[in-house]
Structure formats: structure tokens, C-alpha cells
Design a protein around this motif. Structure first.
Motif, PDB file in Angstrom:
ATOM      1  N   GLU A 327      31.419  67.403 -65.968  1.00 56.23           N
ATOM      2  CA  GLU A 327      32.196  66.650 -66.959  1.00 56.23           C
ATOM      3  C   GLU A 327      32.999  67.583 -67.846  1.00 56.23           C
ATOM      4  OE1 GLU A 327      29.701  64.069 -69.259  1.00 56.23           O
ATOM      5  OE2 GLU A 327      30.007  62.389 -67.885  1.00 56.23           O
ATOM      6  N   THR A 328      32.324  68.647 -68.338  1.00 58.61           N
ATOM      7  CA  THR A 328      33.051  69.566 -69.224  1.00 58.61           C
ATOM      8  C   THR A 328      34.206  70.219 -68.494  1.00 58.61           C
ATOM      9  OG1 THR A 328      31.148  70.996 -68.811  1.00 58.61           O
ATOM     10  CG2 THR A 328      31.487  70.256 -71.077  1.00 58.61           C
ATOM     11  N   SER A 329      33.950  70.639 -67.256  1.00 55.60           N
ATOM     12  CA  SER A 329      35.040  71.303 -66.529  1.00 55.60           C
ATOM     13  C   SER A 329      36.182  70.324 -66.281  1.00 55.60           C
ATOM     14  CB  SER A 329      34.531  71.936 -65.226  1.00 55.60           C
ATOM     15  OG  SER A 329      34.524  71.002 -64.181  1.00 55.60           O
ATOM     16  N   GLN A 330      35.806  69.070 -65.976  1.00 55.70           N
ATOM     17  CA  GLN A 330      36.853  68.075 -65.748  1.00 55.70           C
ATOM     18  C   GLN A 330      37.652  67.840 -67.006  1.00 55.70           C
ATOM     19  OE1 GLN A 330      37.167  64.773 -66.964  1.00 55.70           O
ATOM     20  NE2 GLN A 330      37.968  63.547 -65.292  1.00 55.70           N
ATOM     21  N   GLN A 331      36.949  67.785 -68.113  1.00 53.86           N
ATOM     22  CA  GLN A 331      37.659  67.561 -69.375  1.00 53.86           C
ATOM     23  C   GLN A 331      38.604  68.704 -69.685  1.00 53.86           C
ATOM     24  OE1 GLN A 331      35.120  66.707 -72.680  1.00 53.86           O
ATOM     25  NE2 GLN A 331      35.266  64.518 -72.316  1.00 53.86           N
ATOM     26  N   LEU A 332      38.107  69.930 -69.414  1.00 52.93           N
ATOM     27  CA  LEU A 332      38.950  71.105 -69.631  1.00 52.93           C
ATOM     28  C   LEU A 332      40.227  71.012 -68.803  1.00 52.93           C
ATOM     29  CD1 LEU A 332      36.574  74.193 -69.805  1.00 52.93           C
ATOM     30  CD2 LEU A 332      38.491  73.739 -71.324  1.00 52.93           C
ATOM     31  N   CYS A 333      40.017  70.722 -67.537  1.00 49.13           N
ATOM     32  CA  CYS A 333      41.178  70.639 -66.638  1.00 49.13           C
ATOM     33  C   CYS A 333      42.138  69.561 -67.102  1.00 49.13           C
ATOM     34  CB  CYS A 333      40.714  70.336 -65.207  1.00 49.13           C
ATOM     35  SG  CYS A 333      39.959  71.753 -64.433  1.00 49.13           S
ATOM     36  N   CYS A 334      41.551  68.435 -67.476  1.00 44.97           N
ATOM     37  CA  CYS A 334      42.393  67.314 -67.913  1.00 44.97           C
ATOM     38  C   CYS A 334      43.201  67.726 -69.125  1.00 44.97           C
ATOM     39  CB  CYS A 334      41.482  66.117 -68.241  1.00 44.97           C
ATOM     40  SG  CYS A 334      42.386  64.745 -68.951  1.00 44.97           S
TER      41      CYS A 334
END
Lengths: 392, 545
Positions: A327-334
């Protein structure tokens, strides 16, 4: 001939239309050309509180400009901006070679021929020199005009630190690393380019920029060739001029002398101006469009990363493992992707405005210069003809 | 080589018939008959002599007569009387003035803007007052001209019945097939005045082959060169170029070759007829007028005659080095030096101009390519006004490329060919000087022989051989006659050369001036076109918003 050329420059002849901001004004006030390097005097006038003084100057070399540019490129925070293209390396080799050849062949030609050729070569050297100074200046001005980049710390250090930045050029290993990085990047670029973008604007920009970049490259190459042959023709005319001159002096065909001088000036002038306006414009936009392409690439890369992160998150959720991490990595990417998209859109619109303005300015100036020269030449020719005919 | 084998067998074969096409409106029947005869040509067997493949060109000779304005001789005589004073004037002022002019005009780039606005005035105004002084000087580039005693004599001879003759050579027509083609065209002569005693008609035309021109030149050279007349050299044979034309390649380079040759032949003929003595020569008249011309055999490049010529040339070159002439007349020495210098300068200039022609053609090609590229760029540009402007730019550049092409042609045909002609002419002039040396040598040789014979006779006086003595006396008498003749020949050739050189110099200056004026006019046209194009473009560029 001396190896040191110093040029006192007039207020900048910018290639690109830029708004001058009173809070930060950068220009290159002086430049010194030594045997194998050029020293630029970067002069800053600023009302910003970050600087210790309001007005100051430092001496910088080409490598330091490159260092600054690379620091922008490598900075993740600037991924969403078009990084102003780095100025090209000062290249006096061709000119120096010609001067050297002239020096060696001094014995074989008459004094007048020699001085004339020397003058022409020196003028050429000076023209190249002025051009390289202009390129470096434009880079700095672009950075200073950019709302985000002008605040960069490295930039301030570059402007203010009055000692040597001790930036060494890349050694072989680093150059090799760069080469591989470029190869990977272009391969990646191809992969990433295949990804269809949701946003119409960016999709359009992508196709447009790709085509535009290629065409500008072609036009730039062709204009270079055209100007080179024009220069060759001008050199020939110079040679004809000097031999007719010797012919005339010995035979007292003074009329031929007049016409010859006329011819010489006509060709040389036109060649030089075309070079300045058209070729420089095209070359500059070649680099700019490359920078814009790089921006788009970074965005696409971020998009791909974002989509991959989404997929990873879905997978993690399905397996119910490392969900938080995903989730954190996805949020970062987003977050990264959205930031880039937002600024990129503005950047690309600015790029277009800038481009249109620069082309307009340069095309108008080119046309006006050509007209001025043609009219001047016409006048010279007609008065020359008048004298020749009047003498029958 | 197969061709070489054909050669001996075809030598005895036929020659070409030429037909005269008379512009004679009063006898339509005649002309029709002539036209029928023309078709016969194509059926005639054609000389297959490989090395004689040449282009037949049509020589149109228009002769118009007008007497030279009486002012010219008068002008010259007056300058002569003012001789020394004029000299000093010419010596100092023009050179200084122009030295000044070049200083001003060759300023460095930063000041060029200033120069443009003031440009014409400072460079040119100082010159205008003395032009009236310079004018009479043009034909006489050297001081010696004024002081030479035979100056009046020269002027008197030339001031008579001079005329303007106009010759034009038309494009060649091809007749026959493949290797055997010969180009043939009509030559028309028109005389506007009827009082010309040399020609039977006012206007006429004949068909000539290239080898005929070479034949004419070799005849004139053999008759006149050794007595000191400067015979204009004929255009050179070019086997490569001719072969291309023969094979029928219709590309640009062969067209250029044909055009180059055509204009070269025209200029050659004009120079020949401008020479007052050569014009009256029966060979020239026959060449211009007669319908039937015996084929020139000795002009073949690799024939025995050609080889003989080459051997002679080599022998001459060796002889020249061994002749040590006692030059009593400084005029000749100076002139020879002058022509040597001129030769070097002209060759250098010619090389530069040829290089210029080449580069300009290259420029034209590159401009065309750039135009296409700019058009593509305009297409891909999504800002409509800019796109339109870029397309316009592309169009302008395309037109400019055509301008460059035309300019390159002008460079070539006006400038480069003229220089080439003069390089060859100067070789002819040098040849004439060499002949003078040979004449002197002959004279000296016969004098020395006479001396020896006299000594021998003196010795014989003491021996008792009356018939040998008589023989010696006869020989001496003969030799004395020869010596006198040799001296006369030498005097004659010296006189002729002086005349010829002065005429040559006059012609040269006139020629160069005419060509330079034409060239500048072509440049003027180019600039005017450029102005038109850029003026049309400017509003488009400004319209970009």
C-alpha cells in the motif's frame, strides 16, 4: 596569434524569449578563451534574501555548467519539469586548426592575402566564441526563469560560491556507466512508450513530440549542411577577391577591384547571419524537444511504476501478505505520478508557448536581416555597375 | 581494342556533305530543294573514324556593320600627346584611392552595420571625380604604350573600317546512329549592311563539325603564328565528354557539356573574326561561307599528325631552354614577364572560380534539401500560424535554391569560361614570343654560317682552286641574302608582335569589363529576387501569434 581571447559582451542576445525577473537576473558579463578552456564570468543581480549580496560575480567553466545540469536531471524532485538542456561544449578545434594552417602557410601567400585571411578566420573564431557564450547564458537564464529550479540550492551555490567548485569531469568509468545508463534508458523508453496513456493530452503530446523531434533533427542537420556549403562558397569568393586584388594592383584594373570587394562582402555576410538565426534556433529546439521527450519518458515511467504498484497491491491483497508495504509503495508511486503529471502538463504548454515565440522572433529577424543585406548588396552592386558603365 | 582495329579500314571511307540553308524568301523552290537534300545526309555513309567523332555545331554568323565611332582614335591620340602628364596621374591616384577604398570596405564585422548604411558613399565617392581621367587609360594599361614611337602607326591602322560581327552557334543536331552519330546544325549568317566586300551575302548559315573548327585553327596557326600573329586557340577536344554524348546519354552532365562546347565555339569564332587580319584570310572566309568544306584530317587526337605535333611541341620546349637571346629591346622582356605573371594569376583565379561554381551547385542542392526538411517540420508543428510560416519558409528556400543554381550557371558561363579562354590565349601569346626567339635564332644561325663561309673563302683565296672559290663566293652571296632576309623577318615579327600585343591588351580589358558588368548585373537580379521573396515572407513570420 594569441591564445587568449577576451570578449566584452553587450547585453544578452537571447535565443529564447524569456521574461526577465527583477528578483533574479543572471547573465554572462565576460568570457575568456584560453588554450583549452573557456572561463565565463557569471554575473548575478538579485533581491532574494538567500544571497549574501545583491550583486556578485563568479568565474565558471564549462564542466561546472554540466555538473549543474546533471544535478537537476538526477534530482527526483524535478522529474516533472523540463530540465533546460545543457549548453554544448565549446568547440574551437576547427577554427584553431584553420588558424594554425594559415600560420604554416604564411610563406606561400602575399602579405595582403595573409592579413585578409587572418582577419576572416579571426572573425570566425569570434563568432563561434560569441555563440558558445550565448548558449551558456541561455541555460542559466532558463534556470533562473523557472519558478522551481531557480530555488535549487546547487544553483545558488553555482552562482555565489566564488571559489572553484572542484567539479571534475567524469572519468572513464563514470562515462562508461553513463553510456550504459543511456542504453538502458532508451530501451526502457521504447517499452514505456508502448503504454497507452489514459490522458488524451499526454497521448497527443507524446506522438507530437516524437515526430517533431525527429523533424527538427533533420532540419537542423540540413541547415548545417546548407550553411557549410554557403561558407565554402564565401571562402572561394574571398580567395577570388584576394587574387583579383593582386591582379588589379599590378594591372591597374581598378574597376575590377571594386566589384570584387563588393562580391566578397555580400557572400560572407549572408552566410554568417543565416547561421546565427536559423541553425542556432533549430539546434536549440532540438535539444529542448529532447528535454521535453525526457520529461514525457519520466512520466510514462512513473505511470508504469504506478500501474505495477497497483498490480502488486492487488496481488498482496489477494494473498493477504505485505499489504501495508504494498500500500505504501503504491501510494508513493501514485503520488509521484500525479505530481509529475500535474507539472508536466504546465511545462509542456509553456514549452509550446516558448517555442512559438522563439520561432517567431527568429524567423522575423532572419527575414529582416536577409532583406537588409539584400537591399544593401543591391545598392552596392548598382553603384558599382554605375561606375563601371559610366567609364565606357 | 576493337575500335582501334576498325580504324585503318574505315579511313578511306567517305566524308560529310554540308548543305547551305539560305534564308532566301524569294525563291521558295530553291529552299525546298535544299530541304530535300538535307534528308540525303542521313542516308549518307558516315565517317566511322573513331577518333574523329565530333560534334557538329551550327554556326550562325550575323554580321552587322557599323563604323567605329570616330571619337576613339582621336581620344587615343590626344592622350598620347599628353603622355607623361597623364602617366603620373594614373600612377598615383587610382592606386591610392583604391587602396583607401579597400581599407574602408574590408572592415570587421562589428562595424558592418555602420558600413551598410554609409557603405556605398565613403567607398565610392572619392572615386567618381577622377573617372573622367581614368577613362582614356582603360585601353592602355602600361606607361610604355604612351611612349612607344609606333603608337600613332598602330592607331592609324586600326582606326579604319572596323565592324561588329555577330556569330551565333546553335545547338547541335544529331544525325546517324550510335557510335556513328554526328551532330549537325544550321549556321545562319546575317549581314545588315550591303557594303561588306568580304561576303557575298548579308545573312547565311552553314553546317560545321567540331573537327572543322579545329581544322580552321590549325590552318591559321600554321600560317600566322610564326610571323607573330596571336591566333585564338580553339576549344579542346574531350574524348570522355564526346563519348557520353555519342552514346546518347540525355542527362544533365552531357547537356552541360554540349552547352559548354557550343558557347566555347561561339567565343572562338568571335575572337577569330574580330582580328582584322584573320578575318580577311581566305580560309576563314571559306569556313564561314562555303557549303563544302574539305574534311580536316590532321585534327584527330591520336593520329599521326597529332603525334607529330606532340613531338614538335616537346622539341620546341627543349629548344626554348637552350636559346639564349640577346634581348635588345626592353619592351619585349617586360612584356614577357608581364604575360608570365598574368598567366599565373589567371590560372589561380580560374581555379578559384571553378571551385566556386562547384560549391554553389552544392549549396543549391543543400538548400533544396533544407527546404524539404523545413516543409516537413512545418507539417508536424501543431501551432497553425507557425506551421504556415514554416511552410512559407520552405517555399522561399526552394526558390532561393533555384537562384543559387542560376547564379552558379552565371558564374560558370561568364566568369570561369572567360578565364579559361584567357589562360589558353596567353599560352598562344607566349607561343608568339617563342616564335620571335626562333626567328632571331635562325637569323643568328645564318649569320654565323655566313661568317664561317667567309673565313673558309678567305682560306681558299690562298689555294689555287678557282671553281671552289667561285662556289664559295656564290654560297656567300646566297647566305648574305639569307641573313638580310632573316633580319627583315625578325624586324617584321617584332613589329607585328607589338601591334598584336597592344590589340590583345585592349581586347582583354574590354572583354573582362563586359563580362564583369554582365556578372554584376546577374548578381543584381539575384539580389532583387531575394528581396522579393523575403518581403513576401516577412508578413507571414510576423503573423505568428
Amino acid at each position: 596569434m594569441g591564445n587568449v581571447v577576451s570578449v566584452l559582451l553587450q547585453p544578452r542576445a537571447v535565443n529564447v524569449d524569456l521574461q526577465t525577473d527583477a528578483t533574479l537576473q543572471v547573465d554572462i558579463s565576460d568570457a575568456l578563451s584560453e588554450r583549452d578552456k573557456v572561463k565565463f564570468t557569471v554575473h548575478t543581480k538579485s533581491t532574494l534574501p538567500n544571497f549574501k549580496q545583491n550583486e556578485f560575480s563568479v568565474v565558471r567553466q564549462h564542466e561546472e555548467f554540466i555538473w549543474l545540469h546533471d544535478s537537476f536531471v538526477e534530482n527526483e524532485d524535478y522529474a516533472g519539469y523540463i530540465i533546460p538542456p545543457a549548453p554544448p561544449r565549446p568547440d574551437f578545434d576547427a577554427s584553431r586548426e584553420k588558424l594554425q594552417k594559415l600560420g604554416e602557410g604564411e610563406g606561400s601567400m602575399t602579405k595582403e592575402e595573409f592579413t585578409k585571411m587572418k582577419q576572416e578566420l579571426e572573425a570566425e573564431y569570434l563568432a563561434i566564441f560569441k555563440k558558445t557564450v550565448a548558449m551558456h547564458e541561455v541555460f542559466l537564464c532558463r534556470v533562473a526563469a523557472h519558478p522551481v529550479l531557480r530555488k535549487d540550492l546547487n544553483f545558488h551555490v553555482f552562482l555565489e560560491y566564488n571559489q572553484d567548485l572542484s567539479v571534475r569531469g567524469k572519468n572513464k568509468k563514470e562515462k562508461l556507466e553513463d553510456f550504459f545508463k543511456n542504453v538502458v534508458k532508451s530501451a526502457d523508453g521504447v517499452l514505456v512508450a508502448g503504454v497507452k496513456d489514459v490522458d488524451d493530452f499526454f497521448e497527443h503530446e507524446k506522438t507530437f513530440l516524437l515526430e517533431y523531434h525527429n523533424r527538427v533533427k533533420d532540419a537542423s542537420a540540413k541547415s548545417d549542411r546548407m550553411i557549410r556549403s554557403h561558407k565554402n562558397a564565401a571562402d572561394d569568393i574571398n580567395r577570388i577577391a584576394s587574387s583579383l586584388y593582386t591582379c588589379c594592383v599590378s594591372n591597374r584594373r581598378t574597376l575590377q577591384l571594386l566589384s570584387v570587394v563588393v562580391l566578397q562582402k555580400i557572400e560572407a555576410r549572408v552566410a554568417a547571419d543565416e547561421d546565427l538565426k536559423l541553425a542556432d534556433l533549430l539546434k536549440y529546439y532540438l535539444r529542448e524537444s529532447q528535454a521535453a521527450k525526457d520529461l514525457l519518458y519520466r512520466r510514462s515511467r512513473a505511470l508504469v511504476d504506478y500501474e505495477n504498484a497497483n498490480k502488486a497491491l492487488d496481488k498482496a491483497r489477494a494473498k493477504n501478505r505485505d499489504v501495508l508495504q504494498a500500500e505504501t509503495s503504491q501510494q508513493l508511486c501514485c503520488h509521484k505520478f500525479e505530481k509529475i503529471s500535474e507539472s508536466a502538463k504546465q511545462e509542456l504548454i509553456d514549452f509550446k508557448t516558448r517555442r512559438v515565440a522563439a520561432f517567431r522572433k527568429n524567423l522575423v529577424e532572419l527575414a529582416e536581416l536577409e532583406l537588409k543585406h539584400a537591399k544593401g548588396n543591391l545598392q552596392l552592386l548598382q553603384s558599382c555597375l554605375g561606375i563601371l558603365k559610366g567609364n565606357t | 581494342m576493337i575500335v582501334g582495329q576498325i580504324l585503318p579500314h574505315t579511313l578511306p571511307l567517305l566524308h560529310f556533305y554540308f548543305h547551305l540553308n539560305i534564308k532566301n524568301l524569294s525563291s521558295p523552290n530553291n529552299t525546298r530543294k535544299e530541304m530535300c537534300d538535307v534528308t540525303e545526309i542521313e542516308e549518307l555513309k558516315i565517317n566511322v573514324h573513331v577518333f574523329n567523332v565530333c560534334v557538329c555545331v551550327c554556326v550562325c554568323v550575323c554580321v552587322c556593320f557599323q563604323s567605329e565611332p570616330a571619337s576613339l582614335p582621336a581620344e587615343d591620340i590626344s592622350t598620347n600627346s599628353n603622355g607623361p602628364k597623364q602617366d603620373s596621374l594614373f600612377d598615383d591616384d587610382p592606386e591610392d584611392l583604391f587602396a583607401e577604398a579597400t581599407e574602408e570596405v574590408s572592415l570587421d564585422s562589428p562595424e558592418r552595420d555602420v558600413l551598410l548604411s554609409d557603405g556605398p558613399s565613403p567607398a565610392i565617392t572619392p572615386i567618381t571625380p577622377p573617372t573622367s581621367v581614368i577613362t582614356p587609360c582603360i585601353g592602355h594599361a602600361h606607361d610604355d604604350m604612351f611612349t612607344h614611337s609606333s603608337f600613332d602607326e598602330i592607331e592609324e591602322e586600326e582606326g579604319g573600317d572596323s565592324f561588329d560581327m555577330h556569330i551565333s552557334v546553335s545547338d547541335p543536331e544529331k544525325v546517324g546512329e550510335f557510335w556513328f552519330t554526328l551532330s549537325l546544325s544550321f549556321l545562319s549568317v546575317s549581314l545588315s549592311q550591303t557594303s561588306m566586300s568580304l561576303f557575298k551575302r548579308n545573312e547565311f548559315s552553314v553546317k560545321r563539325r567540331f573537327s572543322d573548327f579545329l581544322g580552321l585553327h590549325s590552318k591559321l596557326a600554321s600560317k600566322y603564328l610564326h610571323i607573330g600573329y596571336i591566333v585564338p586557340p580553339a576549344p579542346e577536344k574531350s574524348i570522355v565528354g564526346m563519348t557520353k554524348v555519342k552514346v546518347g546519354k540525355e542527362d544533365q552532365s552531357s547537356n552541360e557539356f554540349v552547352e559548354k562546347r557550343r558557347s566555347a565555339l561561339e567565343r572562338y569564332l568571335m575572337r577569330t573574326v574580330k582580328h582584322p587580319v584573320l578575318l580577311k584570310d581566305p580560309d576563314v572566309l571559306q569556313f564561314l561561307e562555303s557549303s563544302d568544306l574539305p574534311r580536316a584530317v590532321s585534327t584527330q587526337a591520336l593520329s599521326s599528325a597529332g603525334l607529330l605535333r606532340m613531338v614538335n611541341k616537346a622539341a620546341d620546349a627543349v629548344n626554348k631552354m637552350t636559346i639564349k637571346m640577346n634581348e635588345s629591346d626592353a619592351w619585349f622582356e617586360e612584356k614577357q614577364q608581364h604575360f608570365e605573371n598574368l598567366d599565373v594569376q589567371l590560372r589561380k583565379l580560374h581555379a578559384s572560380v571553378e571551385s566556386l561554381v562547384c560549391h554553389r551547385k552544392e549549396l543549391s542542392v543543400n538548400t533544396a534539401q533544407f527546404a524539404k526538411s523545413a516543409a516537413m517540420l512545418g507539417n508536424s508543428e501543431d501551432h497553425t500560424a507557425l506551421s504556415r510560416a514554416l511552410s512559407q519558409l520552405a517555399e522561399v528556400e526552394e526558390k532561393i535554391d533555384q537562384l543559387h543554381q542560376d547564379q552558379a550557371n552565371a558564374d560558370f558561363y561568364l566568369f570561369s569560361e572567360l578565364l579559361g579562354d584567357y589562360v589558353r590565349l596567353i599560352t598562344a601569346v607566349k607561343g608568339v614570343f617563342d616564335h620571335r626567339m626562333k626567328t632571331w635564332q635562325k637569323w643568328q644561325d645564318s649569320q654565323m654560317l655566313l661568317q664561317k663561309k667567309r673565313e673558309a673563302e678567305a682560306k681558299l683565296q690562298f689555294t689555287n682552286k678557282p671553281d671552289k672559290l667561285q662556289q664559295a663566293k656564290d654560297e656567300i652571296k646566297e647566305l648574305e641574302g639569307k641573313v638580310q632576309q632573316g633580319e627583315r623577318d625578325f624586324e617584321q615579327i617584332s613589329k607585328t608582335i607589338r601591334k598584336e600585343v597592344s590589340r590583345f591588351e585592349k581586347e582583354r580589358v574590354k572583354d573582362f569589363k563586359t563580362i564583369i558588368i554582365k556578372y554584376l548585373e546577374s548578381l543584381v537580379q539575384t539580389q532583387q529576387q531575394l528581396i522579393k521573396y523575403w518581403e513576401a515572407f516577412l508578413p507571414e513570420a510576423k503573423a505568428i501569434s
